[in-house]
Scaffold this active site. Structure first.
Site, PDB file in Angstrom:
ATOM      1  N   CYS A  61       0.826  -1.209   0.000  1.00  0.00           N
ATOM      2  CA  CYS A  61       0.000   0.000   0.000  1.00  0.00           C
ATOM      3  C   CYS A  61       0.861   1.261   0.000  1.00  0.00           C
ATOM      4  O   CYS A  61       0.434   2.311  -0.468  1.00  0.00           O
ATOM      5  CB  CYS A  61      -1.000  -0.004   1.136  1.00  0.00           C
ATOM      6  SG  CYS A  61      -0.341  -0.281   2.765  1.00  0.00           S
ATOM      7  N   VAL A  71      -0.026   4.319  -2.361  1.00  0.00           N
ATOM      8  CA  VAL A  71      -0.412   5.639  -1.870  1.00  0.00           C
ATOM      9  C   VAL A  71       0.430   6.731  -2.529  1.00  0.00           C
ATOM     10  O   VAL A  71      -0.076   7.789  -2.885  1.00  0.00           O
ATOM     11  CB  VAL A  71      -0.326   5.713  -0.324  1.00  0.00           C
ATOM     12  CG1 VAL A  71      -0.543   7.139   0.161  1.00  0.00           C
ATOM     13  CG2 VAL A  71      -1.343   4.783   0.307  1.00  0.00           C
TER      14      VAL A  71
END
Lengths: 511, 478
Positions: A152, A156
């Protein structure tokens, strides 16, 4: 003196000795924990309907979920291909977690590398890490393919894998023609089954590019999905061989996750040959054994390859019947006597044991496809599913499961709890008890609290050995399911009837 | 493969497999210890190289998994996407006594399960509501910690503001921990960050609900024992038997109140220096609590440590230490008499984290076993300095070893036992090498203290001398 040298006690017994019990008692005065009366009262309160309603009213907190995140599924898909090294772009801790998770379940080595991004990469992006990481992984571990997915962190900050890989190749990290398929696998979207799907699609689109031929190769592709039972890959091979199917498994991680010990460690074991995977675009059709871990892949195959796809879940008798009939129809080969005999054995076992399962109430949780398969089998046995929890649910699954439940009188008391977790399940088991629970190892906490016997089917299974070596699909898998469920019920019956001169009137020898 | 030169040659061969740039970096982390040197001759606590298969974890693992997670009466929220909390759920066997889900929460996974909208719009509002939901469903919780996962720091959430607000609303300690996985180079920074949050949000005067505490001259705290398989308990029993009063366990089977009392003890006893030296130093500077390191692996070190601990106290405690040693020495002797003949001269290679690559060496030595290589996942230079007190000349040293290096080193040195982690276990078992997990004690334990040493010896024997190793080669394969 705590230890007797002839019988050394570890934690299981050591701490029950009086000196340790006294230690625990004395420690309490420093702890500032609530009184045992208050704990007892509160524990009772958590068993009530009132608590259940509060518990189901929460909107933000997730407690004990039955789902993991995308890259876990992605790297499981990757290791099914010959000589493939999964490369996870992002923070390095994730990879340590994935490898640990699979290793604890399979009791096998699991190799995967990380691009080890840190603060500077968070600011400047992870391109440098990708360039260096691909070069190192390629040189050191000599893979035939490197399959890239993301954590992630990389998602991001918006790292663009496609562009990064092209740049890395231009920089000479790996040869230009070396396959580096990729998939963006943000952990804040979907779950591990989504990641499996994304990676599978990524690998297939990379390998099959430009491989479409004029004619089909006459083969059938099979996609197992997020499959953690290596026995199922063997069962799939057995059924397809028996039906004379020329099969390509996308992808075959059986040898990787159930490798022999011959004294020599091999980092890459078996796997679907890349050439064969590349030719999968020319198959006559693709059959997936799971629907919700292959949604995008099937869509891609239909649209891009113009190839027919279908989903069959060969769980229980009818599910397997449909599967073998489909194979028979596809190949024109009759269903061999050997397979019919296997069917007969499974049905024989089910009729022999049905009385112990008929009308029993069950709770179950797991991935959507696992739950579908289990429901097929349970309904065939006359078991009544009551609580069905699927943390990584979706509306299509819920409609499909509901339709299945409606086909059987045994399905009418079931509720599908999509998006709920195992703390919800705890409330369900306390307020509406069932005879047994089916789930992964984390179900043992529910067993402890609610006294519901647990049958371990699913992923992960950390606290029992070797279950992953067995099959849950095919006629043979039906016997395994029956064995696990029925004998757990019988073990439980023994436990409940074991007190001499009290309950042991029913402690029967013959059942 | 026994001399220093042989091993240096081996290191060179291993480095040759790397691309030039990577070889140059890795070269600093591999060496052979030479007697008399003040450290092990390796660089450490440096970023892992991308793509080489490090065994390291992240700051979140260091905070949630190691330091904070075992505090049993607090709810630790894995704040962010679902994975981190899931993978670390019940992964470390930090034993505790408590009713899980009611007054204790150690083997549960609390997560905010971030979805795409949370990344886009931020998670602060959700976090505040979530803490209130915790309070509603788990009213006996002792407090809450917020363990940040990677996205939190990247999207600019203000978890400190949420923590203050939530703390006010629920009337309990709420600790925001900025342990995003991309911070630092390994678990190690997570330990440090977690220590700092204890300093700032737990020990700071004026924190919520101060604890009434009556001191005695014999108060100590166990620092840096995570109670894997009950380690802290088999340590605590010895300290209590010698007359000390153990006020707190950090953090295995520990509670928030225990932590709050620790700055009032007379001496902090530090087992895992790496993960908790920071808070020990802080308590020394701010509250004048001295600290000392000890080692409860194997009878030789246990006796030495007990005496050293006692030297900080009066004669009553010194006599107590002698009494404890005298009481347990026969047990230790019996363990050695039984197991040393089965393990004598067997060689071991170690690779773990924290304190164990050095601390377990004397326990092996008590059993007649010899360490031929050791290394740490996430050590700093002070760890490698300390290691020199434990190892012999020409021990192979590897820092943040990669899977490739470790496999080559072990193939070349062929130790009788590999002592490392679960990711390594099946690699070496496939090479027909006996293995023990040295993070989790391979689901056994405790290994600390005299009672633990008996289990340690039993386990090394069963690992090394299992008849299954003899079955690996098929008889028709010459």
């Amino acid at each position: 003196m705590a230890q007797n040298i002839e019988n050394i006690k570890d934690h299981v017994e050591l701490f029950h000795q009086p000196e340790y019990q006294e230690l625990f008692q004395n420690k309490k005065c420093f702890e500032g924990m609530p009184t045992s009366d208050l704990v007892g009262e509160t524990a009772e309160w958590t068993k009530t309907w009132e608590y259940r309603e509060k518990n189901f009213a929460r909107e933000n907190l997730v407690i004990n979920p039955a789902k993991a995140c995308q890259p876990l599924g992605a790297i499981l898909a990757a290791v099914g291909f010959e000589g493939t090294l999964p490369f996870v772009h992002g923070s390095q801790g994730c990879v340590a977690y994935f490898r640990t998770h699979f290793t604890r379940h399979f009791k096998e080595p699991f190799s995967a590398v990380s691009s080890s991004m840190t603060e500077d990469a968070a600011v400047f992006g992870g391109l440098k890490n990708m360039i260096e990481g691909l070069a190192n992984a390629y040189t050191l571990y000599n893979p035939k393919m490197i399959a890239v997915c993301t954590t992630c962190m990389a998602e991001v900050i918006g790292d663009d894998l496609g562009a990064f890989i092209i740049t890395s190749k231009n920089e000479g990290s790996v040869p230009k023609d070396f396959p580096v398929p990729y998939a963006h696998t943000p952990s804040f979207v979907g779950s591990h089954i989504t990641g499996y799907d994304n990676m599978m699609k990524g690998i297939l689109s990379c390998l099959t590019e430009g491989k479409k031929a004029e004619t089909t190769n006459g083969k059938i592709n099979f996609i197992p999905g997020f499959e953690t039972y290596m026995g199922n890959l063997r069962e799939l091979k057995h059924l397809t061989a028996a039906l004379g199917v020329d099969a390509t498994i996308l992808a075959d991680n059986e040898d990787y996750l159930d490798s022999p010990n011959d004294g020599e460690y091999k980092m890459y074991q078996g796997g679907t040959p890349l050439v064969e995977a590349a030719d999968s675009i020319n198959a006559t059709q693709t059959i997936a054994l799971q629907a919700y871990s292959t949604t995008k892949t099937r869509d891609y195959i239909e649209k891009e390859w113009q190839q027919k796809t279908a989903v069959y879940r060969p769980w229980g008798i009818k599910g397997t019947d449909e599967f073998v009939m489909a194979l028979s129809e596809a190949t024109g080969n009759p269903i061999p006597a050997e397979i019919e005999k296997e069917r007969g054995r499974a049905v024989d076992a089910m009729t022999d044991t049905q009385a112990w399962l008929h009308g029993k109430k069950a709770a179950l949780y797991g991935d959507p496809d696992l739950v579908m398969g289990l429901l097929q089998f349970l309904l065939e046995m006359g078991v009544e599913p009551v609580h069905i929890v699927v943390s990584n649910s979706n509306p299509e699954f819920e409609a499909e499961a509901q339709a299945l439940l409606e086909t059987s009188p045994y399905g009418k008391n079931a509720t599908i709890w999509g998006g709920k977790d195992l703390w919800h399940m705890r409330s369900l088991l306390f307020t509406e008890p069932v005879d047994f629970l089916i789930g992964n190892s984390y179900g043992k906490y529910l067993m402890r609290d609610t006294k519901t016997p647990l049958i371990r089917i699913g992923y992960p299974i950390f606290d029992r050995h070797h279950l992953h070596r067995y099959s849950t699909i095919g006629y043979n898998g039906a016997i395994n399911l029956l064995n696990w469920i029925a004998n757990t019920i019988l073990d439980e019956l023994d436990r409940r009837t074991i007190i001499p001169s009290k309950t042991d009137i029913s402690y029967d020898l013959i059942r | 493969m026994t001399t220093t030169d042989d091993k240096k040659q081996l290191i060179q061969e291993v480095l040759d497999a790397y691309p030039e740039k990577a070889a140059k970096k890795r070269q600093k982390h591999l060496n052979v210890y030479e007697e008399g040197q003040s450290d092990c001759g390796v660089k450490s606590n440096i970023k892992s190289i991308p793509g080489v298969m490090t065994t390291r974890g992240c700051a979140y693992a260091g905070s949630k998994g190691v330091v904070w997670g075992p505090i049993k009466d607090m709810v630790h929220i894995s704040h962010g996407p679902v994975g981190c909390g899931y993978y670390s759920w019940s992964g470390r066997r930090n034993y505790y006594i408590g009713t899980t889900g009611i007054d204790s929460f150690g083997t549960m996974d609390f997560t905010s399960d971030f979805q795409e909208r949370d990344i886009v719009f931020g998670g602060d509002k959700k976090l505040l509501k979530l803490i209130k939901e915790i309070e509603e469903l788990f009213p006996l919780n002792g407090g809450v910690t917020i363990q940040s996962e990677c996205p939190i720091g990247l999207i600019g959430d203000d978890i400190e503001a949420v923590a203050k607000k939530a703390s006010k609303e629920i009337g309990k300690t709420v600790v925001p921990v900025r342990c995003e996985g991309f911070r630092g180079v390994s678990q190690s920074l997570g330990h440090h960050i977690a220590n700092d949050t204890i300093r700032d949000w737990v020990l700071t005067p004026g924190e919520k609900n101060p604890v009434e505490f009556e001191s005695t001259p014999y108060d100590v705290a166990i620092i840096g024992d995570y109670n894997i398989g009950g380690d802290a308990w088999s340590s605590r029993i010895l300290l209590e038997e010698m007359g000390l009063r153990v006020v707190a366990q950090w953090s295995g089977d520990g509670t928030l109140q225990e932590m709050k009392c620790t700055n009032k003890v007379k001496l902090n006893l530090v087992h895992c220096y790496r993960s908790m030296n920071y808070i020990s130093r802080h308590m020394e500077e701010k509250y004048g609590v001295p600290w000392m390191e000890y080692n409860f692996f194997g009878p030789t070190q246990i006796a030495q440590s007990l005496r050293e601990i006692a030297s900080h106290f009066d004669d009553k405690i010194k006599e107590g230490a002698e009494r404890v040693i005298a009481k347990y020495q026969p047990q230790a002797d019996a363990v050695i008499a039984k197991y040393r003949p089965l393990l004598e001269n067997k060689t071991v290679m170690i690779m773990v984290g924290g304190l164990r690559p050095r601390h377990v060496v004397p326990a092996f030595r008590d059993l007649g076993m010899k360490i031929v290589g050791t290394g740490y996942e996430f050590a700093h230079n002070d760890d490698y300095k300390r290691t020199t007190h434990y190892i012999e000349d020409s021990t192979l040293i590897y820092d943040d070893v990669t899977a490739y290096e470790f496999e080559k080193f072990i193939s070349a040195l062929q130790p009788d036992l590999v002592a490392s982690g679960v990711k390594e276990k099946y690699v070496f078992q496939k090479m027909a090498l006996p293995f023990r997990q040295m993070h989790s004690w391979d689901y056994s334990g405790p290994y600390h203290g005299y009672d633990g040493f008996a289990i340690f010896a039993r386990d090394m024997d069963l690992a090394l001398n299992s008849p299954t190793w003899g079955l690996i080669k098929a008889p028709w394969r010459k």
